[in-house]
Write a protein that holds these residues in place. Structure first.
Motif, mmCIF file in Angstrom:
data_model
loop_
_atom_site.group_PDB
_atom_site.id
_atom_site.type_symbol
_atom_site.label_atom_id
_atom_site.label_comp_id
_atom_site.label_asym_id
_atom_site.label_seq_id
_atom_site.Cartn_x
_atom_site.Cartn_y
_atom_site.Cartn_z
ATOM 1 N N UNK A 128 46.653 7.877 48.876
ATOM 2 C CA UNK A 128 46.378 7.795 47.447
ATOM 3 C C UNK A 128 47.261 8.784 46.699
ATOM 4 N N UNK A 129 47.860 8.363 45.587
ATOM 5 C CA UNK A 129 48.433 9.307 44.628
ATOM 6 C C UNK A 129 47.348 9.568 43.603
ATOM 7 N N UNK A 130 46.840 10.791 43.589
ATOM 8 C CA UNK A 130 45.556 11.041 42.929
ATOM 9 C C UNK A 130 45.628 12.038 41.781
ATOM 10 N N UNK A 131 46.807 12.180 41.136
ATOM 11 C CA UNK A 131 46.897 13.120 40.017
ATOM 12 C C UNK A 131 47.076 12.411 38.673
ATOM 13 N N UNK A 132 46.702 11.125 38.598
ATOM 14 C CA UNK A 132 46.791 10.409 37.338
ATOM 15 C C UNK A 132 45.709 10.881 36.363
ATOM 16 N N UNK A 133 45.801 10.373 35.142
ATOM 17 C CA UNK A 133 44.841 10.754 34.100
ATOM 18 C C UNK A 133 43.755 9.696 33.967
ATOM 19 N N UNK A 134 42.500 10.041 34.276
ATOM 20 C CA UNK A 134 41.409 9.069 34.135
ATOM 21 C C UNK A 134 40.838 9.087 32.722
ATOM 22 N N UNK A 135 39.955 8.144 32.446
ATOM 23 C CA UNK A 135 39.181 8.203 31.214
ATOM 24 C C UNK A 135 38.336 9.476 31.229
ATOM 25 N N UNK A 136 38.282 10.200 30.136
ATOM 26 C CA UNK A 136 37.547 11.479 30.149
ATOM 27 C C UNK A 136 36.043 11.324 30.289
ATOM 28 N N UNK A 137 35.514 10.126 29.993
ATOM 29 C CA UNK A 137 34.064 9.939 29.992
ATOM 30 C C UNK A 137 33.438 10.082 31.372
ATOM 31 N N UNK A 138 34.152 9.597 32.395
ATOM 32 C CA UNK A 138 33.587 9.618 33.746
ATOM 33 C C UNK A 138 34.356 10.543 34.683
ATOM 34 N N UNK A 139 35.156 11.434 34.116
ATOM 35 C CA UNK A 139 35.999 12.307 34.924
ATOM 36 C C UNK A 139 35.287 13.611 35.263
ATOM 37 N N UNK B 139 41.308 19.942 32.540
ATOM 38 C CA UNK B 139 41.986 18.731 32.988
ATOM 39 C C UNK B 139 40.987 17.745 33.584
ATOM 40 N N UNK B 140 40.975 16.500 33.099
ATOM 41 C CA UNK B 140 40.111 15.487 33.728
ATOM 42 C C UNK B 140 40.766 14.945 34.993
ATOM 43 N N UNK B 141 39.986 14.763 36.038
ATOM 44 C CA UNK B 141 40.540 14.273 37.300
ATOM 45 C C UNK B 141 39.640 13.189 37.877
ATOM 46 N N UNK B 142 40.265 12.288 38.645
ATOM 47 C CA UNK B 142 39.533 11.233 39.347
ATOM 48 C C UNK B 142 38.723 11.833 40.497
ATOM 49 N N UNK B 143 37.585 11.230 40.767
ATOM 50 C CA UNK B 143 36.790 11.635 41.931
ATOM 51 C C UNK B 143 36.605 10.481 42.916
ATOM 52 N N UNK B 144 37.311 9.374 42.677
ATOM 53 C CA UNK B 144 37.137 8.202 43.527
ATOM 54 C C UNK B 144 37.500 8.438 44.973
ATOM 55 N N UNK B 145 38.599 9.166 45.216
ATOM 56 C CA UNK B 145 39.016 9.437 46.597
ATOM 57 C C UNK B 145 37.949 10.243 47.321
ATOM 58 N N UNK B 146 37.436 11.246 46.639
ATOM 59 C CA UNK B 146 36.382 12.081 47.224
ATOM 60 C C UNK B 146 35.144 11.258 47.570
ATOM 61 N N UNK B 147 34.749 10.362 46.691
ATOM 62 C CA UNK B 147 33.553 9.546 46.932
ATOM 63 C C UNK B 147 33.747 8.622 48.134
ATOM 64 N N UNK B 148 34.946 8.048 48.247
ATOM 65 C CA UNK B 148 35.241 7.181 49.393
ATOM 66 C C UNK B 148 35.218 7.988 50.686
ATOM 67 N N UNK B 149 35.885 9.141 50.669
ATOM 68 C CA UNK B 149 35.953 9.983 51.872
ATOM 69 C C UNK B 149 34.569 10.451 52.294
ATOM 70 N N UNK B 150 33.736 10.807 51.333
ATOM 71 C CA UNK B 150 32.386 11.286 51.639
ATOM 72 C C UNK B 150 31.536 10.170 52.233
ATOM 73 N N UNK B 151 31.660 8.970 51.657
ATOM 74 C CA UNK B 151 30.873 7.834 52.135
ATOM 75 C C UNK B 151 31.242 7.472 53.571
ATOM 76 N N UNK B 152 32.554 7.497 53.876
ATOM 77 C CA UNK B 152 33.028 7.081 55.200
ATOM 78 C C UNK B 152 33.197 8.263 56.159
ATOM 79 N N UNK B 153 33.132 9.469 55.616
ATOM 80 C CA UNK B 153 33.354 10.698 56.383
ATOM 81 C C UNK B 153 34.721 10.691 57.082
#
Length: 300
Positions: free
Chosen positions: A189-200, A210-224
């Motif tokens: 994943x290239x994970x330094x893009x700018x997300x919507x501030x509402x859910x960042x 700085x707003x940041x994505x948390x999607x990678x973290x959520x996937x990694x946590x779910x799958x360990x």
């Protein structure tokens, strides 16, 4: 119109891709002159980003970093075009993994672990993505956002998947990971893009909220899946080394926001060392923090 533009430009792009590197870098030098001195492409965006990220530098230092950044950006453009026709032996020579990175991936592979790689727009991320499949025992998956122009999207798709990497659209990556195929996979994943501030998640990065994505973290946590940070360091013109450091071996044990902050801290450290190799022309801070939903300081 999209088809016309593509078929007009593609022969020119393809001809560029078969040129030897010395000629490509002459073109890059000329492109630098046009982009920086004539067009002034996003110069104010770049300067504002540098001013806010590194307050207190001299005018001379800001100009030095700017010029190096634009020169590097033009190199990235011609090097990416070259990927259309680059040989496997050449990409392996020009963008290789460090010994530390190789040892880490071999250890994870031998431990029967799927892996997630997080990267930023640093060095030449396109060369790194193409080279990965040339070195790994793993099946390589790279996450991407399809382009609006379907013709250029297909060209980029073909370029990035040349040596066997599987490209997965961003909106399908969850399905792809949860429906695990046979064999171990590394997903980048290239994970330094700018997300919507509402859910960042908001963190302090380069002296700014700085707003940041948390999607990678959520996937990694779910799958360990273990998470590693990859940095594409420029050794000299046209040559890069991909170094990798473990961020988290067992994400399911981490607190919310911790893995994301560790990644952004690692990226920040690389940027501070060699700021000219990050993508400063991106409007990274176009959103301003107004209402605090989640605040979390970088982990140390």
């Amino acid at each position: 119109m999209n088809a016309f533009i593509y078929f007009l430009l593609f022969p020119f792009i393809w001809l560029l891709s078969i040129l030897p590197y010395p000629l490509l870098y002459l073109i890059s030098d000329f492109l630098f002159f046009l982009v920086y001195h004539v067009m002034g492409y996003r110069k104010q965006v770049v300067r504002n980003n540098l001013l806010n990220s590194f307050p207190g530098l001299t005018e001379q230092k800001y100009i030095e970093v700017e010029r190096k950044f634009y020169h590097h950006l033009c190199d990235v453009v011609v090097e990416t075009i070259k990927l259309i026709n680059i040989s496997e032996s050449n990409i392996k020579k020009r963008c290789a993994f460090s010994q530390q990175a190789t040892e880490l991936f071999n250890t994870l592979y031998d431990s029967n672990r799927d892996v997630i790689i997080v990267m930023g727009h640093f060095g030449n991320w396109e060369m790194a993505g193409v080279s990965m499949n040339c070195f790994f025992k793993y099946r390589v998956q790279t996450v991407y956002k399809p382009l609006k122009n379907k013709y250029f999207d297909q060209m980029v798709f073909n370029l990035r998947s040349r040596f066997g990497a599987v490209l997965v659209p961003m909106n399908l990556i969850l399905k792809e990971l949860f429906n695990k195929k046979e064999g171990l996979a590394v997903t980048a994943f290239i994970a330094d893009q700018t997300p919507s501030p509402d859910n960042a998640l908001w963190i302090s990065f380069l002296n700014q909220d700085t707003p940041v994505y948390t999607g990678v973290e959520k996937i990694a946590t779910k799958l360990n899946y273990p998470v590693v940070f990859a940095s594409v360091r420029k050794l000299k013109r046209g040559f890069y080394e991909i170094d990798v450091n473990s961020i988290c071996e067992n994400p399911s044990t981490k607190k919310p926001g911790e893995i994301t902050s560790l990644f952004m801290n690692a990226l920040e450290a690389e940027i501070i060392k060699t700021p000219e190799f990050w993508l400063w022309s991106h409007k990274r801070w176009k959103h301003k923090k107004t209402i605090t939903k989640t605040e979390l300081q970088p982990m140390v």
